[in-house]
Scaffold this motif. Structure first.
Motif, PDB file in Angstrom:
ATOM      1  N   PRO A   4       0.705  -1.072  -0.150  1.00 47.97           N
ATOM      2  CA  PRO A   4      -0.119   0.013  -0.160  1.00 47.97           C
ATOM      3  C   PRO A   4       0.728   1.363   0.022  1.00 47.97           C
ATOM      4  O   PRO A   4       2.119   1.152   0.446  1.00 47.97           O
ATOM      5  CB  PRO A   4      -0.794  -0.084   1.331  1.00 47.97           C
ATOM      6  CG  PRO A   4      -0.058  -0.885   2.215  1.00 47.97           C
ATOM      7  CD  PRO A   4       0.766  -1.881   1.172  1.00 47.97           C
ATOM      8  N   PHE A   5       0.291   2.390  -0.564  1.00 49.04           N
ATOM      9  CA  PHE A   5       0.960   3.514  -0.388  1.00 49.04           C
ATOM     10  C   PHE A   5       1.253   4.026   0.874  1.00 49.04           C
ATOM     11  O   PHE A   5       0.434   3.760   2.008  1.00 49.04           O
ATOM     12  CB  PHE A   5       0.096   4.781  -1.197  1.00 49.04           C
ATOM     13  CG  PHE A   5       0.148   4.341  -2.692  1.00 49.04           C
ATOM     14  CD1 PHE A   5       1.143   4.596  -3.556  1.00 49.04           C
ATOM     15  CD2 PHE A   5      -1.029   3.838  -3.216  1.00 49.04           C
ATOM     16  CE1 PHE A   5       1.269   4.324  -4.896  1.00 49.04           C
ATOM     17  CE2 PHE A   5      -1.063   3.780  -4.791  1.00 49.04           C
ATOM     18  CZ  PHE A   5       0.061   3.852  -5.596  1.00 49.04           C
ATOM     19  N   GLY A   6       2.422   4.783   1.060  1.00 48.98           N
ATOM     20  CA  GLY A   6       2.699   5.174   2.395  1.00 48.98           C
ATOM     21  C   GLY A   6       2.049   6.374   3.008  1.00 48.98           C
ATOM     22  O   GLY A   6       1.614   6.709   4.082  1.00 48.98           O
ATOM     23  N   LYS A   7       1.516   7.180   1.947  1.00 45.58           N
ATOM     24  CA  LYS A   7       0.758   8.373   2.443  1.00 45.58           C
ATOM     25  C   LYS A   7      -0.778   8.168   1.866  1.00 45.58           C
ATOM     26  O   LYS A   7      -0.852   7.866   0.546  1.00 45.58           O
ATOM     27  CB  LYS A   7       1.253   9.599   1.708  1.00 45.58           C
ATOM     28  CG  LYS A   7       2.653   9.989   2.316  1.00 45.58           C
ATOM     29  CD  LYS A   7       3.213  11.184   1.876  1.00 45.58           C
ATOM     30  CE  LYS A   7       4.486  11.609   2.261  1.00 45.58           C
ATOM     31  NZ  LYS A   7       5.003  12.954   1.520  1.00 45.58           N
ATOM     32  N   ALA A   9      -4.058   9.645   0.319  1.00 49.50           N
ATOM     33  CA  ALA A   9      -4.652  10.330  -0.824  1.00 49.50           C
ATOM     34  C   ALA A   9      -5.105  11.777  -0.141  1.00 49.50           C
ATOM     35  O   ALA A   9      -5.799  11.691   0.886  1.00 49.50           O
ATOM     36  CB  ALA A   9      -5.445   9.953  -1.823  1.00 49.50           C
ATOM     37  N   THR A  10      -4.725  12.716  -0.979  1.00 47.07           N
ATOM     38  CA  THR A  10      -5.529  14.150  -0.386  1.00 47.07           C
ATOM     39  C   THR A  10      -6.407  14.483  -1.412  1.00 47.07           C
ATOM     40  O   THR A  10      -6.344  14.573  -2.676  1.00 47.07           O
ATOM     41  CB  THR A  10      -4.401  15.307   0.049  1.00 47.07           C
ATOM     42  OG1 THR A  10      -3.608  15.440  -1.115  1.00 47.07           O
ATOM     43  CG2 THR A  10      -3.418  14.815   0.994  1.00 47.07           C
ATOM     44  N   THR A  11      -7.617  15.229  -0.842  1.00 45.56           N
ATOM     45  CA  THR A  11      -8.465  15.904  -1.758  1.00 45.56           C
ATOM     46  C   THR A  11      -7.640  17.351  -2.372  1.00 45.56           C
ATOM     47  O   THR A  11      -6.708  17.695  -2.016  1.00 45.56           O
ATOM     48  CB  THR A  11      -9.651  16.242  -1.062  1.00 45.56           C
ATOM     49  OG1 THR A  11      -9.502  17.276  -0.056  1.00 45.56           O
ATOM     50  CG2 THR A  11     -10.274  15.044  -0.303  1.00 45.56           C
ATOM     51  N   HIS A  12      -8.422  17.707  -3.518  1.00 47.44           N
ATOM     52  CA  HIS A  12      -7.904  18.841  -3.988  1.00 47.44           C
ATOM     53  C   HIS A  12      -7.965  20.027  -3.115  1.00 47.44           C
ATOM     54  O   HIS A  12      -7.301  20.848  -2.976  1.00 47.44           O
ATOM     55  CB  HIS A  12      -8.619  19.201  -5.375  1.00 47.44           C
ATOM     56  CG  HIS A  12      -8.427  17.975  -6.281  1.00 47.44           C
ATOM     57  ND1 HIS A  12      -9.421  16.931  -6.581  1.00 47.44           N
ATOM     58  CD2 HIS A  12      -7.417  17.761  -7.049  1.00 47.44           C
ATOM     59  CE1 HIS A  12      -8.921  16.198  -7.536  1.00 47.44           C
ATOM     60  NE2 HIS A  12      -7.581  16.521  -7.888  1.00 47.44           N
ATOM     61  N   ALA A  13      -9.175  19.860  -2.345  1.00 47.76           N
ATOM     62  CA  ALA A  13      -9.194  21.195  -1.305  1.00 47.76           C
ATOM     63  C   ALA A  13      -8.236  21.125  -0.293  1.00 47.76           C
ATOM     64  O   ALA A  13      -7.543  22.104   0.215  1.00 47.76           O
ATOM     65  CB  ALA A  13     -10.708  21.101  -0.736  1.00 47.76           C
TER      66      ALA A  13
END
Length: 56
Positions: A4-7, A9-13
């Protein structure tokens, strides 16, 4: 085996908020989030690189 990715995901906001925390002045956060949605944070980062204080 996939890892799995370590970070997360972030939203655009959230990306706009991160840019503001780093000192970018954003007059219209909604428009900025819309632009990030269509252009991508990392693609745009090359354009703001010359304006960063530690890259002068």
């Amino acid at each position: 085996m996939k890892r799995p990715f370590g970070k997360p995901a972030t939203t655009h906001a959230q990306q706009v908020i991160q840019l503001q925390r780093r000192g970018m002045i954003v007059d219209d956060p909604t428009a900025a989030a819309f632009s990030l949605q269509h252009l991508n944070y990392y693609r745009l980062s090359a354009y703001w690189l010359p304006f960063e204080a530690d890259h002068a």
